[in-house]
Design a protein around this motif. Structure first.
Motif, PDB file in Angstrom:
ATOM      1  N   GLY A  88       0.786  -1.236   0.000  1.00  0.00           N
ATOM      2  CA  GLY A  88       0.000   0.000   0.000  1.00  0.00           C
ATOM      3  C   GLY A  88       0.810   1.274   0.000  1.00  0.00           C
ATOM      4  N   VAL A  89       2.133   1.180   0.027  1.00  0.00           N
ATOM      5  CA  VAL A  89       2.914   2.425   0.089  1.00  0.00           C
ATOM      6  C   VAL A  89       3.465   2.847  -1.267  1.00  0.00           C
ATOM      7  CG1 VAL A  89       3.459   2.118   2.531  1.00  0.00           C
ATOM      8  CG2 VAL A  89       5.112   1.359   0.822  1.00  0.00           C
ATOM      9  N   THR A  90       3.237   2.040  -2.293  1.00  0.00           N
ATOM     10  CA  THR A  90       3.624   2.501  -3.636  1.00  0.00           C
ATOM     11  C   THR A  90       2.449   2.316  -4.590  1.00  0.00           C
ATOM     12  OG1 THR A  90       4.463   0.343  -4.374  1.00  0.00           O
ATOM     13  CG2 THR A  90       6.066   1.819  -3.339  1.00  0.00           C
ATOM     14  N   ARG A  91       2.389   3.188  -5.563  1.00  0.00           N
ATOM     15  CA  ARG A  91       1.362   3.116  -6.606  1.00  0.00           C
ATOM     16  C   ARG A  91       1.384   1.764  -7.295  1.00  0.00           C
ATOM     17  NH1 ARG A  91      -1.318   7.313  -9.430  1.00  0.00           N
ATOM     18  NH2 ARG A  91      -1.972   6.107 -11.232  1.00  0.00           N
ATOM     19  N   LYS A  92       2.612   1.342  -7.626  1.00  0.00           N
ATOM     20  CA  LYS A  92       2.794   0.097  -8.377  1.00  0.00           C
ATOM     21  C   LYS A  92       2.347  -1.114  -7.537  1.00  0.00           C
ATOM     22  CE  LYS A  92       6.627  -2.192 -10.681  1.00  0.00           C
ATOM     23  NZ  LYS A  92       7.571  -2.732  -9.696  1.00  0.00           N
ATOM     24  N   GLY A  93       2.763  -1.134  -6.284  1.00  0.00           N
ATOM     25  CA  GLY A  93       2.413  -2.254  -5.399  1.00  0.00           C
ATOM     26  C   GLY A  93       0.911  -2.349  -5.194  1.00  0.00           C
ATOM     27  N   ALA A  94       0.283  -1.207  -4.931  1.00  0.00           N
ATOM     28  CA  ALA A  94      -1.161  -1.194  -4.686  1.00  0.00           C
ATOM     29  C   ALA A  94      -1.906  -1.638  -5.944  1.00  0.00           C
ATOM     30  CB  ALA A  94      -1.595   0.209  -4.268  1.00  0.00           C
ATOM     31  N   ALA A  95      -1.473  -1.112  -7.102  1.00  0.00           N
ATOM     32  CA  ALA A  95      -2.145  -1.447  -8.358  1.00  0.00           C
ATOM     33  C   ALA A  95      -2.000  -2.940  -8.668  1.00  0.00           C
ATOM     34  CB  ALA A  95      -1.565  -0.603  -9.493  1.00  0.00           C
ATOM     35  N   SER A  96      -0.836  -3.514  -8.361  1.00  0.00           N
ATOM     36  CA  SER A  96      -0.605  -4.921  -8.711  1.00  0.00           C
ATOM     37  C   SER A  96      -1.555  -5.845  -7.939  1.00  0.00           C
ATOM     38  CB  SER A  96       0.855  -5.327  -8.468  1.00  0.00           C
ATOM     39  OG  SER A  96       1.138  -5.337  -7.084  1.00  0.00           O
ATOM     40  N   VAL A  97      -1.807  -5.524  -6.688  1.00  0.00           N
ATOM     41  CA  VAL A  97      -2.721  -6.351  -5.889  1.00  0.00           C
ATOM     42  C   VAL A  97      -4.153  -6.224  -6.417  1.00  0.00           C
ATOM     43  CG1 VAL A  97      -3.774  -6.648  -3.622  1.00  0.00           C
ATOM     44  CG2 VAL A  97      -1.335  -6.233  -3.793  1.00  0.00           C
ATOM     45  N   VAL A  98      -4.575  -5.009  -6.669  1.00  0.00           N
ATOM     46  CA  VAL A  98      -5.966  -4.800  -7.097  1.00  0.00           C
ATOM     47  C   VAL A  98      -6.200  -5.441  -8.466  1.00  0.00           C
ATOM     48  CG1 VAL A  98      -7.761  -3.085  -7.562  1.00  0.00           C
ATOM     49  CG2 VAL A  98      -6.127  -2.715  -5.701  1.00  0.00           C
ATOM     50  N   LYS A  99      -5.221  -5.319  -9.346  1.00  0.00           N
ATOM     51  CA  LYS A  99      -5.356  -5.915 -10.676  1.00  0.00           C
ATOM     52  C   LYS A  99      -5.520  -7.437 -10.571  1.00  0.00           C
ATOM     53  CE  LYS A  99      -3.310  -5.910 -15.184  1.00  0.00           C
ATOM     54  NZ  LYS A  99      -2.197  -5.643 -16.021  1.00  0.00           N
ATOM     55  N   THR A 157     -18.362  -6.645  -4.913  1.00  0.00           N
ATOM     56  CA  THR A 157     -17.869  -5.319  -4.511  1.00  0.00           C
ATOM     57  C   THR A 157     -16.484  -5.422  -3.866  1.00  0.00           C
ATOM     58  OG1 THR A 157     -20.106  -4.491  -4.279  1.00  0.00           O
ATOM     59  CG2 THR A 157     -18.385  -3.302  -3.076  1.00  0.00           C
ATOM     60  N   LEU A 158     -15.576  -4.616  -4.400  1.00  0.00           N
ATOM     61  CA  LEU A 158     -14.173  -4.657  -3.963  1.00  0.00           C
ATOM     62  C   LEU A 158     -13.798  -3.313  -3.316  1.00  0.00           C
ATOM     63  CD1 LEU A 158     -11.413  -6.065  -3.961  1.00  0.00           C
ATOM     64  CD2 LEU A 158     -11.082  -5.253  -6.304  1.00  0.00           C
ATOM     65  N   ILE A 159     -13.534  -3.405  -2.010  1.00  0.00           N
ATOM     66  CA  ILE A 159     -13.116  -2.221  -1.250  1.00  0.00           C
ATOM     67  C   ILE A 159     -11.617  -2.359  -1.005  1.00  0.00           C
ATOM     68  CG2 ILE A 159     -13.400  -0.971   0.942  1.00  0.00           C
ATOM     69  CD1 ILE A 159     -16.175  -2.462   1.197  1.00  0.00           C
ATOM     70  N   VAL A 160     -10.860  -1.297  -1.177  1.00  0.00           N
ATOM     71  CA  VAL A 160      -9.417  -1.375  -0.914  1.00  0.00           C
ATOM     72  C   VAL A 160      -9.088  -0.447   0.251  1.00  0.00           C
ATOM     73  CG1 VAL A 160      -7.108  -1.098  -1.868  1.00  0.00           C
ATOM     74  CG2 VAL A 160      -8.970  -1.916  -3.332  1.00  0.00           C
ATOM     75  N   ASP A 181      -8.191   3.176 -10.636  1.00  0.00           N
ATOM     76  CA  ASP A 181      -7.915   2.865 -12.049  1.00  0.00           C
ATOM     77  C   ASP A 181      -7.916   1.358 -12.315  1.00  0.00           C
ATOM     78  OD1 ASP A 181      -7.683   5.518 -12.573  1.00  0.00           O
ATOM     79  OD2 ASP A 181      -5.488   5.552 -12.667  1.00  0.00           O
ATOM     80  N   GLU A 182      -7.583   0.562 -11.296  1.00  0.00           N
ATOM     81  CA  GLU A 182      -7.546  -0.897 -11.483  1.00  0.00           C
ATOM     82  C   GLU A 182      -8.897  -1.567 -11.203  1.00  0.00           C
ATOM     83  OE1 GLU A 182      -5.319  -2.513 -12.979  1.00  0.00           O
ATOM     84  OE2 GLU A 182      -3.677  -1.084 -12.947  1.00  0.00           O
ATOM     85  N   GLY A 183      -9.900  -0.763 -10.878  1.00  0.00           N
ATOM     86  CA  GLY A 183     -11.241  -1.332 -10.754  1.00  0.00           C
ATOM     87  C   GLY A 183     -11.778  -1.492  -9.340  1.00  0.00           C
ATOM     88  N   ALA A 184     -11.151  -0.844  -8.357  1.00  0.00           N
ATOM     89  CA  ALA A 184     -11.722  -0.891  -6.998  1.00  0.00           C
ATOM     90  C   ALA A 184     -13.073  -0.173  -7.014  1.00  0.00           C
ATOM     91  CB  ALA A 184     -10.783  -0.206  -6.007  1.00  0.00           C
ATOM     92  N   ASP A 185     -14.048  -0.694  -6.258  1.00  0.00           N
ATOM     93  CA  ASP A 185     -15.369  -0.059  -6.185  1.00  0.00           C
ATOM     94  C   ASP A 185     -15.430   1.004  -5.102  1.00  0.00           C
ATOM     95  OD1 ASP A 185     -16.777  -1.695  -8.142  1.00  0.00           O
ATOM     96  OD2 ASP A 185     -16.382  -3.326  -6.736  1.00  0.00           O
TER      97      ASP A 185
END
Ligand SMILES: Cc1cc2nc3c(=O)[nH]c(=O)nc-3n(C[C@H](O)[C@H](O)[C@H](O)COP(=O)(O)O)c2cc1C
Length: 302
Positions: free
Chosen positions: A141-152, A161-164, A182-186
């Protein structure tokens, strides 16, 4: 009575009060103290793909206006959850949401996929404050890339429903919020605990077994309100606010900052019925101010 209904993605809440993960067990532990059906949603303990023992004791320490914890996601793994816990909680009569953690995007996705098959779980909340074991232990959760990779990875396997849940231990939380949107979190929920430390000066040792831990409770509320306000202006998806909420007035601050719903964590340890008291207090405040729907105050502070 004001209208307290709120939707988060496809999740329909009869009121905006949720219990925060790790502070309300699986809900059933609290059934003697509070009517669970009166809570908007119960977010259960952090669940991982495999069993986790958690950290050594001591895992908790009291600090001024707050507490530190380093429980370390103790749980019996998702398979145990599906086979043994889910049958007990599936008929609770309100939304039950599972909080999911992992050490790699694949772990998160495999765990989420199993929960996707459970009819009575309408949503999951991803805890992205966990260390990425493949990438040197830095939290996702501390980098854009790391957070995006999990959500993707999770979005590909999880169709409800996906809450991050966002970590506050970052320089710019809006950057992470936009990446997960951007990766589709609701929806995004924030904040998780702030990294902290306390020392026993006589023993010259940290109070917690692993030295540092997560700070929660009233001490973190102003930080949480500020971050909710920033994120609500930066994303289009609904924001769920938490951090130090002890009463209805605290909750209303979060709504005015832009939260569509709120969660209560540490306060459950002081008063196990606090979630329903906060719901009643929100209703009373709205009535006193002649506001017919909660939605009228969401984001009232620009
Ligand atoms: C003992 C304890 C355990 C927690 N476990 C989890 C967890 O498993 N997953 C998670 O996302 N957050 C966990 N949290 C964080 C809370 O859900 C919440 O984000 C944080 O405590 C801030 O809210 P509060 O000030 O109302 O407690 C935990 C917090 C505490 C105090």
């Amino acid at each position: 009575m004001s209208n307290l209904n709120i939707n988060i993605g496809e999740l329909q809440l009869k009121n905006p009060v949720m219990t925060a993960s790790g502070t309300f067990g699986y809900g059933l532990e609290y059934a003697d103290f509070v009517n669970l059906e009166d809570i908007g949603a119960i977010i259960v303990k952090g669940t991982t793909l495999y069993h986790r023992e958690g950290n050594d004791y001591p895992r908790m320490a009291e600090t001024p206006s707050g507490m530190l914890n380093c429980v370390g996601l103790q749980n019996k793994g998702v398979e145990y959850f599906c086979n043994n816990i889910y049958p007990q909680i599936k008929d609770i009569g309100t939304n039950v949401i599972v909080n999911v953690s992992g050490s790699s995007p694949e772990d998160y996705a495999a765990c989420a996929e199993q929960i996707n098959g459970l009819d009575r779980i309408p949503a999951i909340e991803l805890n992205i404050s966990c260390p990425n074991v493949k990438d040197g232990g830095m939290a996702f959760g501390v980098t854009r890339k790391g957070a995006a990779s999990v959500v993707k990875a999770v979005r590909a396997k999880y169709h409800k429903t996906l809450i991050v849940k966002l970590s506050p231990n970052v320089t710019d939380i809006t950057d992470i919020a936009k990446a997960v949107e951007d990766e589709g979190a609701d929806s995004v929920s924030l904040i998780n605990t702030l990294m902290g430390m306390a020392i026993d000066i006589e023993r010259r040792r940290p109070l917690l077994s692993i030295k540092t831990g997560g700070l929660s409770g009233p001490a973190i509320k102003p930080v949480a309100v500020r971050m909710v306000w920033q994120v609500a202006k930066a994303v289009r998806i609904p924001v769920i606010g938490l951090g130090g909420i002890m009463n209805a007035k605290d909750a209303i601050e979060f709504f005015m900052a832009g939260a569509s719903a709120i969660q209560i964590g540490t306060a459950n340890f002081i008063d196990p019925a606090i979630s329903v008291k906060v719901r009643d207090g929100i209703n009373k405040w709205l009535d006193e101010h002649k506001i017919s729907s909660l939605t009228e105050i969401i984001g009232a502070v620009e």
